[in-house]
Design a protein around this motif. Sequence first.
Motif, mmCIF file in Angstrom:
data_model
loop_
_atom_site.group_PDB
_atom_site.id
_atom_site.type_symbol
_atom_site.label_atom_id
_atom_site.label_comp_id
_atom_site.label_asym_id
_atom_site.label_seq_id
_atom_site.Cartn_x
_atom_site.Cartn_y
_atom_site.Cartn_z
ATOM 1 N N LEU A 99 9.341 6.954 -11.464
ATOM 2 C CA LEU A 99 8.750 7.224 -12.761
ATOM 3 C C LEU A 99 7.806 6.086 -13.176
ATOM 4 O O LEU A 99 8.184 4.925 -13.189
ATOM 5 C CB LEU A 99 9.852 7.391 -13.804
ATOM 6 N N GLY A 100 6.565 6.440 -13.468
ATOM 7 C CA GLY A 100 5.588 5.466 -13.942
ATOM 8 C C GLY A 100 4.844 4.711 -12.860
ATOM 9 O O GLY A 100 3.928 3.954 -13.156
ATOM 10 N N ASP A 101 5.228 4.874 -11.599
ATOM 11 C CA ASP A 101 4.538 4.186 -10.505
ATOM 12 C C ASP A 101 3.769 5.192 -9.653
ATOM 13 O O ASP A 101 4.177 6.352 -9.547
ATOM 14 C CB ASP A 101 5.542 3.456 -9.606
ATOM 15 N N PRO A 102 2.678 4.756 -9.028
ATOM 16 C CA PRO A 102 1.979 5.666 -8.121
ATOM 17 C C PRO A 102 2.851 5.938 -6.888
ATOM 18 O O PRO A 102 3.700 5.107 -6.533
ATOM 19 C CB PRO A 102 0.712 4.903 -7.735
ATOM 20 N N PRO A 103 2.659 7.087 -6.235
ATOM 21 C CA PRO A 103 3.452 7.379 -5.042
ATOM 22 C C PRO A 103 3.172 6.362 -3.931
ATOM 23 O O PRO A 103 2.066 5.839 -3.829
ATOM 24 C CB PRO A 103 3.002 8.770 -4.612
ATOM 25 N N ALA A 104 4.194 6.089 -3.141
ATOM 26 C CA ALA A 104 4.062 5.196 -1.989
ATOM 27 C C ALA A 104 4.253 6.016 -0.723
ATOM 28 O O ALA A 104 5.180 6.822 -0.640
ATOM 29 C CB ALA A 104 5.092 4.084 -2.069
ATOM 30 N N GLU A 105 3.383 5.818 0.246
ATOM 31 C CA GLU A 105 3.499 6.475 1.550
ATOM 32 C C GLU A 105 4.141 5.489 2.520
ATOM 33 O O GLU A 105 3.649 4.371 2.690
ATOM 34 C CB GLU A 105 2.122 6.862 2.075
ATOM 35 N N VAL A 106 5.249 5.892 3.139
ATOM 36 C CA VAL A 106 5.980 5.014 4.041
ATOM 37 C C VAL A 106 6.236 5.751 5.356
ATOM 38 O O VAL A 106 7.014 6.699 5.386
ATOM 39 C CB VAL A 106 7.334 4.569 3.432
ATOM 40 N N PRO A 107 5.578 5.322 6.449
ATOM 41 C CA PRO A 107 5.849 5.950 7.748
ATOM 42 C C PRO A 107 7.076 5.310 8.405
ATOM 43 O O PRO A 107 7.303 4.102 8.264
ATOM 44 C CB PRO A 107 4.586 5.644 8.550
ATOM 45 N N THR A 108 7.877 6.125 9.080
ATOM 46 C CA THR A 108 9.006 5.596 9.845
ATOM 47 C C THR A 108 8.924 6.099 11.279
ATOM 48 O O THR A 108 8.517 7.234 11.530
ATOM 49 C CB THR A 108 10.367 6.009 9.240
ATOM 50 N N LEU A 109 9.313 5.226 12.192
ATOM 51 C CA LEU A 109 9.376 5.543 13.614
ATOM 52 C C LEU A 109 10.827 5.445 14.070
ATOM 53 O O LEU A 109 11.665 4.855 13.383
ATOM 54 C CB LEU A 109 8.515 4.556 14.410
ATOM 55 N N SER A 110 11.097 5.975 15.234
ATOM 56 C CA SER A 110 12.443 5.951 15.782
ATOM 57 C C SER A 110 13.010 4.531 15.767
ATOM 58 O O SER A 110 12.352 3.583 16.184
ATOM 59 C CB SER A 110 12.416 6.495 17.206
ATOM 60 N N GLY A 111 14.215 4.395 15.230
ATOM 61 C CA GLY A 111 14.892 3.114 15.173
ATOM 62 C C GLY A 111 14.745 2.388 13.852
ATOM 63 O O GLY A 111 15.493 1.463 13.572
ATOM 64 N N GLU A 112 13.803 2.783 13.023
ATOM 65 C CA GLU A 112 13.574 2.090 11.762
ATOM 66 C C GLU A 112 14.506 2.612 10.670
ATOM 67 O O GLU A 112 15.020 3.725 10.761
ATOM 68 C CB GLU A 112 12.113 2.236 11.336
ATOM 69 N N TYR A 115 15.336 2.201 3.026
ATOM 70 C CA TYR A 115 16.257 2.193 1.886
ATOM 71 C C TYR A 115 15.536 2.813 0.697
ATOM 72 O O TYR A 115 14.421 2.424 0.367
ATOM 73 C CB TYR A 115 16.702 0.768 1.540
ATOM 74 N N VAL A 116 16.188 3.790 0.054
ATOM 75 C CA VAL A 116 15.651 4.456 -1.133
ATOM 76 C C VAL A 116 16.673 4.308 -2.260
ATOM 77 O O VAL A 116 17.769 4.860 -2.176
ATOM 78 C CB VAL A 116 15.365 5.955 -0.864
ATOM 79 N N PRO A 117 16.322 3.550 -3.317
ATOM 80 C CA PRO A 117 17.264 3.378 -4.429
ATOM 81 C C PRO A 117 17.259 4.582 -5.363
ATOM 82 O O PRO A 117 16.352 5.425 -5.304
ATOM 83 C CB PRO A 117 16.733 2.132 -5.141
ATOM 84 N N PRO A 118 18.236 4.665 -6.248
ATOM 85 C CA PRO A 118 18.238 5.740 -7.243
ATOM 86 C C PRO A 118 16.962 5.671 -8.081
ATOM 87 O O PRO A 118 16.381 4.606 -8.264
ATOM 88 C CB PRO A 118 19.462 5.432 -8.110
ATOM 89 N N GLY A 119 16.544 6.817 -8.569
ATOM 90 C CA GLY A 119 15.344 6.865 -9.405
ATOM 91 C C GLY A 119 14.088 7.188 -8.626
ATOM 92 O O GLY A 119 13.031 7.399 -9.213
ATOM 93 N N TYR A 120 14.178 7.197 -7.306
ATOM 94 C CA TYR A 120 13.031 7.571 -6.481
ATOM 95 C C TYR A 120 13.218 8.996 -5.987
ATOM 96 O O TYR A 120 14.290 9.356 -5.521
ATOM 97 C CB TYR A 120 12.898 6.654 -5.263
#
Length: 142
Positions: A99-112, A115-120
Amino acid sequence: MNWERLSERPGMDPYLQELALFLDAHFARTFGLLWPENDPAVPRGAGGPPDTALAGYVAAGLTSVLGWKVEHATGARPPSGHVLVIQSAGSSRWTLRSLGDPPAEVPTLSGEALYVPPGYRCSAVHSDDARHVFLVVTGPEE
């Protein structure tokens, strides 16, 4: 957490050490992405499909190391709460919104690990061979 004592534990899986440090640094603050230097030492014959064995191993290991409750969550979408996503195969591109922040794009590859906290809120586009392990983490004050 006493990290000096943690690093002196003989036989401690370096992968679990990395995840524990990562979670402790990001927990309840912001999302984070870990590119671990080590692979998990999941014992042979840990039972079930590889992702189930990985989830059980990591959940039990982090619970032991951190003293926090860590549980495997099943389903195609991440559950709510403090979530650790381990990309077990393929790749994904996650869009995280708070809420209130621009979206973030996060790529993940095998093995990575992500962490996503509450509120996202999150959504993802996955490669055809993508697989994930979702873990819900309950911290010490919860």
